[in-house]
Design a protein around this motif. Structure first.
Motif, PDB file in Angstrom:
ATOM      1  N   UNK A   1       0.818  -1.221   0.000  1.00  0.00           N
ATOM      2  CA  UNK A   1       0.000   0.000   0.000  1.00  0.00           C
ATOM      3  C   UNK A   1       0.850   1.268   0.000  1.00  0.00           C
ATOM      4  N   UNK A   2       2.092   1.163  -0.445  1.00  0.00           N
ATOM      5  CA  UNK A   2       2.929   2.362  -0.556  1.00  0.00           C
ATOM      6  C   UNK A   2       2.306   3.371  -1.526  1.00  0.00           C
ATOM      7  N   UNK A   3       2.706   4.621  -1.364  1.00  0.00           N
ATOM      8  CA  UNK A   3       2.283   5.648  -2.322  1.00  0.00           C
ATOM      9  C   UNK A   3       2.918   5.406  -3.683  1.00  0.00           C
ATOM     10  N   UNK A   4       4.175   4.970  -3.676  1.00  0.00           N
ATOM     11  CA  UNK A   4       4.902   4.735  -4.919  1.00  0.00           C
ATOM     12  C   UNK A   4       5.349   3.278  -4.995  1.00  0.00           C
ATOM     13  N   UNK A   5       5.265   2.696  -6.191  1.00  0.00           N
ATOM     14  CA  UNK A   5       5.777   1.334  -6.386  1.00  0.00           C
ATOM     15  C   UNK A   5       7.288   1.337  -6.535  1.00  0.00           C
ATOM     16  N   UNK A   6       7.845   2.465  -6.976  1.00  0.00           N
ATOM     17  CA  UNK A   6       9.289   2.620  -7.146  1.00  0.00           C
ATOM     18  C   UNK A   6       9.704   3.919  -6.469  1.00  0.00           C
ATOM     19  N   UNK A   7      10.747   3.860  -5.675  1.00  0.00           N
ATOM     20  CA  UNK A   7      11.221   5.068  -5.010  1.00  0.00           C
ATOM     21  C   UNK A   7      12.725   5.089  -4.911  1.00  0.00           C
ATOM     22  N   UNK A   8      13.297   6.274  -4.903  1.00  0.00           N
ATOM     23  CA  UNK A   8      14.745   6.390  -4.777  1.00  0.00           C
ATOM     24  C   UNK A   8      15.258   7.677  -5.359  1.00  0.00           C
ATOM     25  N   UNK A   9      16.575   7.763  -5.536  1.00  0.00           N
ATOM     26  CA  UNK A   9      17.216   8.936  -6.107  1.00  0.00           C
ATOM     27  C   UNK A   9      18.444   8.502  -6.896  1.00  0.00           C
ATOM     28  N   UNK A  10      18.763   9.288  -7.921  1.00  0.00           N
ATOM     29  CA  UNK A  10      19.984   9.096  -8.705  1.00  0.00           C
ATOM     30  C   UNK A  10      20.100   7.652  -9.202  1.00  0.00           C
ATOM     31  N   UNK A  11      21.108   6.914  -8.778  1.00  0.00           N
ATOM     32  CA  UNK A  11      21.268   5.540  -9.260  1.00  0.00           C
ATOM     33  C   UNK A  11      20.748   4.523  -8.254  1.00  0.00           C
ATOM     34  N   UNK A  12      20.112   4.999  -7.197  1.00  0.00           N
ATOM     35  CA  UNK A  12      19.652   4.107  -6.126  1.00  0.00           C
ATOM     36  C   UNK A  12      18.126   4.073  -6.129  1.00  0.00           C
TER      37      UNK A  12
END
Length: 443
Positions: free
Chosen positions: A309-320
């Motif tokens: 139930x996260x807001x986003x299925x994919x999360x992160x920054x830059x190459x992570x």
């Protein structure tokens, strides 16, 4: 403050300006009262004009701590001001021979202030000093407007602190309490706490609440408040949620916030478990590379559907980047909080990290398996299913020596750029998490 040194009791108050001494205004342009003695914080500032007036012309209030403004005294007289904590009996500030001036306390959390002001004069006949008590005031919240301000956009913090704001409103039931927070979150509380008036930060200004408030208290995580001016004790010592209790002067006993939302019943008929895997920084993630996959497989074998139930299925920054586990069912998306609460309420239990959804799960009353290594267990609410590995580096968030960097997505203050980076959760195994899950299943 350069040549001014009128505060006492370890800088518990300070003088803004006084015509009988070198003043700030002689050294630099005097800023408005409302901008003095505050850190940059996402709250509306108090009104420049103090909201309480005495017949003597003295004005005061308890917005941004205790604020006292002394008018120009009569000819051949000066002011003698004493500011104290009427609960402890400690004198926080005292000074004689004051002219027109403003005094602000440094402490901005809940203090039962007392204010005494005398008019001092010298008789022309014998040159003897004479004092007359002009104002003797004790802090009293009855029939007053009180403003409690929450930062915008922080779901977990708001859920963690709301029960203490409600406790404050109950304790001071004769006052009119306003809570300023995001209008995305406040609908969860309005029916549960009818004695509190919920407004946005913009409405504080538009409705002029800051110009009427008797006292204002700002809730937050104040990392750099080394002198404890904005909080009576460092939040890293008492826990993220309990810091609100200390700021507001209420019992720190933890209690889930009461929330109300439209409940249309179970979203699915099968027994299911909710999970949330995303976080605002990498240290908050469960960084074991196979942990989620193994746990979800185990739950499926036990007959549960696993719903992310996260807001986003994919999360992160830059190459992570972090991805929703492929073997979970996708209910991610920017959904209303009421819908998230409904999914949680009917779940068998919740598994997640130290995040807003964990606080929401606790609030709806289901078991919470909370996986975290960068925080100490005292940082969050108590759950018998708290997962931490004491064999690894841990609890850096609650270490005052380590300053959290909100702009560093890969923050790991002790082991960054080494093989030990994020070991606090890398070494939390699926076996350890499953052990806590079995406590719930077998209960």
């Amino acid at each position: 403050m350069n040549n001014l040194s009128f505060s006492s009791q370890a800088n518990s108050a300070f003088l803004v300006s006084s015509s009988d001494t070198p003043s700030i205004s002689e050294q630099q342009e005097l800023p408005p009262i409302s901008t003095i003695n505050t850190q940059n914080a996402p709250y509306p500032l108090p009104a420049a004009e103090l909201t309480q007036k005495d017949k003597s012309g003295i004005s005061f209030d308890f917005n941004q701590g205790c604020r006292v403004k002394l008018p120009k005294p009569k000819k051949n007289t000066t002011w003698h001001l004493q500011m104290m904590d009427s609960n402890t009996g400690n004198i926080l500030f005292e000074h004689n021979n004051l002219q027109e001036t403003v005094v602000l306390s440094t402490k901005q959390w809940f203090v039962q202030f007392g204010i005494k002001v005398w008019s001092r004069s010298i008789t022309s006949e014998d040159q003897q000093e004479k004092e007359e008590l002009i104002l003797d005031y004790i802090f009293n919240l009855d029939d007053q407007i009180i403003l409690i301000q929450f930062p915008n956009g922080t779901l977990g913090d708001t859920l963690a602190w709301m029960s203490y704001a409600a406790r404050f409103a109950t304790k001071h039931s004769k006052s009119k309490v306003f809570c300023a927070l995001s209008d995305l979150i406040s609908p969860l509380f309005k029916k549960s706490y009818p004695n509190i008036h919920f407004v946005t930060h913009q409405e504080v200004i538009e409705q002029g609440i800051h110009q009427k408030a008797y006292a204002t208290y700002n809730l937050g995580l104040f990392f750099d408040d080394k002198d404890c001016n904005l909080q009576p004790t460092d939040f890293r010592f008492v826990g993220l949620h309990k810091t609100a209790a200390y700021i507001l002067g209420v019992s720190p006993k933890e209690e889930p916030v009461k929330i109300d939302f439209p409940d249309e019943g179970r979203p699915i008929e099968d027994p299911y478990v909710c999970i949330a895997v995303q976080a605002s920084t990498q240290c908050k993630q469960w960084n074991n590379p196979t942990g989620w996959i193994e746990v979800i497989d185990y739950l499926k074998k036990k007959g549960y559907r696993v719903i992310c139930i996260d807001k986003e299925a994919i999360g992160g920054q830059n190459i992570n980047w972090n991805y929703m586990p492929f073997n979970a069912e996708n209910q991610t998306g920017n959904r209303p909080l009421a819908e998230r609460a409904r999914w949680l309420k009917h779940a068998e239990f919740f598994i997640g990290t130290s995040s807003g959804l964990a606080w929401l799960a606790w609030s709806v009353g289901i078991p919470v398996v909370l996986i975290s290594g960068f925080t100490h267990p005292t940082n969050e609410f108590y759950t018998p299913y708290r997962v931490i590995n004491w064999h690894t580096c841990n609890s850096c968030w609650n270490d005052p020596k380590e300053r959290f960097d909100h702009f560093d997505f890969l923050w790991c203050p002790r082991h960054k750029n080494t093989q030990r980076q994020f070991e606090c959760t890398k070494l939390i195994t699926a076996q350890l998490v499953i052990g806590h899950i079995n406590k719930i299943i077998n209960n």
